[in-house]
Design a protein around this motif. Structure first.
Motif, PDB file in Angstrom:
ATOM      1  N   ALA A   1       0.839  -1.200   0.000  1.00  0.00           N
ATOM      2  CA  ALA A   1       0.000   0.000   0.000  1.00  0.00           C
ATOM      3  C   ALA A   1       0.875   1.251   0.000  1.00  0.00           C
ATOM      4  CB  ALA A   1      -0.911   0.005   1.223  1.00  0.00           C
ATOM      5  N   ILE A   2       2.072   1.129   0.562  1.00  0.00           N
ATOM      6  CA  ILE A   2       2.980   2.269   0.608  1.00  0.00           C
ATOM      7  C   ILE A   2       3.864   2.299  -0.633  1.00  0.00           C
ATOM      8  CG2 ILE A   2       4.839   3.352   1.919  1.00  0.00           C
ATOM      9  CD1 ILE A   2       3.708   1.889   4.382  1.00  0.00           C
ATOM     10  N   PHE A   3       4.407   1.155  -0.991  1.00  0.00           N
ATOM     11  CA  PHE A   3       5.295   1.027  -2.145  1.00  0.00           C
ATOM     12  C   PHE A   3       4.650   0.070  -3.133  1.00  0.00           C
ATOM     13  CE2 PHE A   3       8.053   1.866   1.502  1.00  0.00           C
ATOM     14  CZ  PHE A   3       8.619   3.042   1.081  1.00  0.00           C
ATOM     15  N   PRO A   4       3.788   0.565  -4.045  1.00  0.00           N
ATOM     16  CA  PRO A   4       3.084  -0.325  -4.955  1.00  0.00           C
ATOM     17  C   PRO A   4       4.048  -1.028  -5.908  1.00  0.00           C
ATOM     18  CG  PRO A   4       2.703   1.974  -5.520  1.00  0.00           C
ATOM     19  CD  PRO A   4       3.489   1.961  -4.258  1.00  0.00           C
TER      20      PRO A   4
ATOM     21  N   ARG B   1       9.637  -5.504  -8.487  1.00  0.00           N
ATOM     22  CA  ARG B   1       9.924  -4.250  -7.811  1.00  0.00           C
ATOM     23  C   ARG B   1      11.410  -3.990  -7.936  1.00  0.00           C
ATOM     24  NH1 ARG B   1      11.033  -2.465  -2.184  1.00  0.00           N
ATOM     25  NH2 ARG B   1      11.469  -4.620  -1.721  1.00  0.00           N
ATOM     26  N   GLN B   2      11.745  -2.742  -8.230  1.00  0.00           N
ATOM     27  CA  GLN B   2      13.147  -2.379  -8.309  1.00  0.00           C
ATOM     28  C   GLN B   2      13.660  -2.105  -6.905  1.00  0.00           C
ATOM     29  OE1 GLN B   2      13.471   0.940 -10.926  1.00  0.00           O
ATOM     30  NE2 GLN B   2      13.334  -0.309 -12.756  1.00  0.00           N
ATOM     31  N   ALA B   3      14.659  -2.871  -6.507  1.00  0.00           N
ATOM     32  CA  ALA B   3      15.228  -2.695  -5.173  1.00  0.00           C
ATOM     33  C   ALA B   3      16.167  -1.494  -5.168  1.00  0.00           C
ATOM     34  CB  ALA B   3      15.988  -3.941  -4.769  1.00  0.00           C
ATOM     35  N   THR B   4      16.136  -0.765  -4.067  1.00  0.00           N
ATOM     36  CA  THR B   4      17.059   0.347  -3.904  1.00  0.00           C
ATOM     37  C   THR B   4      17.943   0.057  -2.702  1.00  0.00           C
ATOM     38  OG1 THR B   4      15.485   1.548  -2.544  1.00  0.00           O
ATOM     39  CG2 THR B   4      15.481   2.052  -4.896  1.00  0.00           C
TER      40      THR B   4
ATOM     41  N   ALA C   1      11.915  11.040  -0.066  1.00  0.00           N
ATOM     42  CA  ALA C   1      10.545  10.841  -0.542  1.00  0.00           C
ATOM     43  C   ALA C   1       9.915   9.614   0.122  1.00  0.00           C
ATOM     44  CB  ALA C   1      10.530  10.698  -2.061  1.00  0.00           C
ATOM     45  N   ASP C   2      10.703   8.544   0.282  1.00  0.00           N
ATOM     46  CA  ASP C   2      10.198   7.333   0.937  1.00  0.00           C
ATOM     47  C   ASP C   2       9.842   7.617   2.395  1.00  0.00           C
ATOM     48  OD1 ASP C   2      10.633   5.822  -1.399  1.00  0.00           O
ATOM     49  OD2 ASP C   2      12.734   5.516  -0.841  1.00  0.00           O
TER      50      ASP C   2
END
Length: 161
Positions: free
Chosen positions: A5-8, A27-30, A36-37
């Protein structure tokens, strides 16, 4: 609360039924969370909190202070990396024209005059005899060979006959 819900996630394939279980998501991992996160997490935290028991301002201030400290540490780390790269280039440039001995690998050494500096993604490299070596492989540095000019003939002041 689900993290999605936070990181679609972005769907790369789905079935005709469209069920969540049948959706392949990527999902692209950082490496780390950015500002911003952090703000997204904070907004979700405000939305999901109990209105009868709101978050205390002291914990909010503590979270902001921690994030500010983390942001400043990250900026300092980048500055130190740039300073280190500058120092390596300066060191490499100081070897130009000097006779150096480098570790050529496998227990071998190579000696010669540094004729050029190559700047690569991994850092500066010294060119000795057409082969480049990392600055970190330098074992010995000798002073430049200074050539003394030959003495000029001395004139006696008389006219030549």
């Amino acid at each position: 609360m689900q993290v999605s819900a936070i990181f679609p996630l972005t769907a790369s394939a789905a079935t005709a039924t469209g069920s969540p279980a049948a959706t392949t998501a990527t999902r692209q991992a950082t490496k780390s969370l950015g500002q911003a996160d952090f703000l997204k997490l904070l907004a979700v935290q405000f939305q999901k909190q109990d209105p009868m028991k709101p978050m205390e301002d002291t914990s909010f201030i503590a979270q902001m202070a921690q994030f500010t400290s983390l942001d400043q540490t990250s900026a300092m780390s980048k500055d130190l990396a740039a300073l280190r790269a500058d120092q390596q280039r300066t060191t490499a440039n100081s070897y130009l024209g000097h006779r150096v001995t480098v570790d050529a690998g496998d227990g071998e050494t190579e000696s010669g005059n540094v004729s050029a500096i190559e700047v690569t993604e991994t850092g500066p490299r010294l060119v000795i005899g057409g082969v480049s070596y990392p600055v970190s492989s330098v074992l010995r540095v000798e002073p430049r060979t200074v050539l003394t000019p030959a003495p000029l003939p001395v004139s006696t002041g008389g006219a030549a006959i």
